[in-house]
Scaffold this motif. Structure first.
Motif, short mmCIF file in Angstrom:
data_model
loop_
_atom_site.label_atom_id
_atom_site.label_comp_id
_atom_site.label_asym_id
_atom_site.label_seq_id
_atom_site.Cartn_x
_atom_site.Cartn_y
_atom_site.Cartn_z
N UNK A 178 58.18 40.82 27.69
CA UNK A 178 56.80 41.25 27.79
C UNK A 178 56.01 40.23 28.61
N UNK A 179 55.14 40.71 29.46
CA UNK A 179 54.25 39.85 30.23
C UNK A 179 52.84 40.41 30.16
N UNK A 180 51.87 39.58 30.46
CA UNK A 180 50.49 40.03 30.49
C UNK A 180 50.29 40.96 31.68
N UNK A 181 49.46 41.97 31.49
CA UNK A 181 49.17 42.94 32.55
C UNK A 181 48.02 42.41 33.40
N UNK A 182 48.21 42.40 34.69
CA UNK A 182 47.16 41.99 35.63
C UNK A 182 46.59 43.25 36.26
N UNK A 183 45.38 43.62 35.88
CA UNK A 183 44.75 44.83 36.39
C UNK A 183 43.47 44.48 37.16
N UNK A 184 43.13 45.30 38.11
CA UNK A 184 41.93 45.11 38.91
C UNK A 184 40.77 45.90 38.33
N UNK A 185 39.63 45.26 38.15
CA UNK A 185 38.46 45.94 37.61
C UNK A 185 38.50 46.06 36.10
N UNK A 186 37.56 46.83 35.56
CA UNK A 186 37.43 46.94 34.13
C UNK A 186 38.30 48.02 33.51
N UNK A 187 38.35 48.02 32.18
CA UNK A 187 39.05 49.07 31.44
C UNK A 187 38.35 50.41 31.74
N UNK A 188 39.14 51.47 31.87
CA UNK A 188 38.58 52.78 32.21
C UNK A 188 38.75 53.75 31.04
N UNK A 189 37.72 54.56 30.86
CA UNK A 189 37.66 55.52 29.76
C UNK A 189 37.42 56.91 30.35
#
Length: 279
Positions: A178-189
């Motif tokens: 397991x590794x940390x997820x690197x995402x661009x921008x904020x969480x989306x709903x």
């Protein structure tokens, strides 16, 4: 995948119900609102110790591939995501076997994977992927049952498989962590449902990546625990139309963040709202 077909059919029914009850077409929106970090939710069920880091030990598994070189057949799936390119996941994805899928709670988690102990077929290096689908077991077969319990298996998109192994291998032993997820921008709903049934898909979640607990709060209510419907779709039967909404989200590592006033009072179904923060 019969299970996947059933899940997609359920989502289709939900959308059709929303269209029947609310004939107005809202279209897709993209709104950014203030969000702030909140204390951990102690009462959230199944939350890990927030002081415990992700388990980064390496484990043994196997990997195959599905779909074509362009990612065909990998879109949508049992995690509830849609167009993986539009949602930021692209081709760096995998379907997980039952032992890893955890009834959809692992959707959104990120893994580093490398081919191991098969010099004939393995290529050097590793890949990082996000869990976006389910590889169902097949109990009618007695051989090549990679996704049957208790086996840990990753069914990769073809482009990702080709980064760690040769095409002709078909299936290879791998090591993963397991590794940390690197995402661009904020969480989306993304909102779905109808005025009597709100369903929200969470995606583009960084950090641990896999959401374990969600609460929603209208400007006229307290915090309401949402139920996991399927994949990363979370629901509530509380009528919240006409209220501004805030969300409290907890990931599997116990970190909790508040997305305050994320949705205005005139929010509609079929819209996507983006928080200013991520995990």
């Amino acid at each position: 995948m019969k299970l996947l077909e059933k899940m997609i059919y359920v989502e289709f029914l939900m959308i059709m119900m929303a269209m029947w009850v609310v004939p107005m077409s809202y279209g897709h929106g993209a709104m950014i609102h203030d969000a702030a970090e909140a204390p951990d939710v102690a009462e959230a069920p199944g939350i890990n110790d927030p002081n415990k880091a992700l388990d980064t030990n390496w484990y043994d598994a196997r990997a195959t591939f599905y779909g074509d070189i362009h990612g065909g057949e990998t879109q949508q799936g049992a995690c509830g995501y849609g167009n993986l390119f539009r949602q930021g996941y692209g081709l760096a994805t995998a379907a997980l076997s039952t032992a890893l899928f955890n009834d959809g709670y692992t959707c959104g988690a990120c893994y580093e994977i490398m081919c191991a102990r098969d010099p004939q077929w393995c290529l050097p290096g590793s890949i990082k992927i996000t869990a976006t689908n389910f590889c169902p077991p097949n109990y009618t077969k007695t051989v090549d049952v990679w996704c049957n319990p208790p086996q840990k298996h990753f069914d990769l998109s073809l482009p990702m498989f080709l980064k760690i192994a040769k095409f002709k291998a078909g299936v290879v032993p791998v090591r993963y962590r397991r590794v940390l997820c690197a995402k661009t921008g904020g969480v989306k709903f993304e909102t779905k449902g109808n005025p009597y049934f709100l369903m929200v898909l969470l995606y583009n979640v960084g950090g641990a990546g896999d959401v374990k607990f969600v609460q929603v709060k209208g400007n006229k209510t307290g915090w309401i625990a949402m139920k996991k419907n399927w994949g990363q779709n979370w629901t509530t039967d509380t009528v919240l139309t006409g209220q501004g909404l805030s969300f409290r989200v907890t990931t599997s590592d116990g970190i909790t963040k508040d997305f305050i006033n994320l949705m205005p009072k005139n929010w509609g179904f079929g819209q996507t709202f983006v928080g200013k923060i991520n995990f």
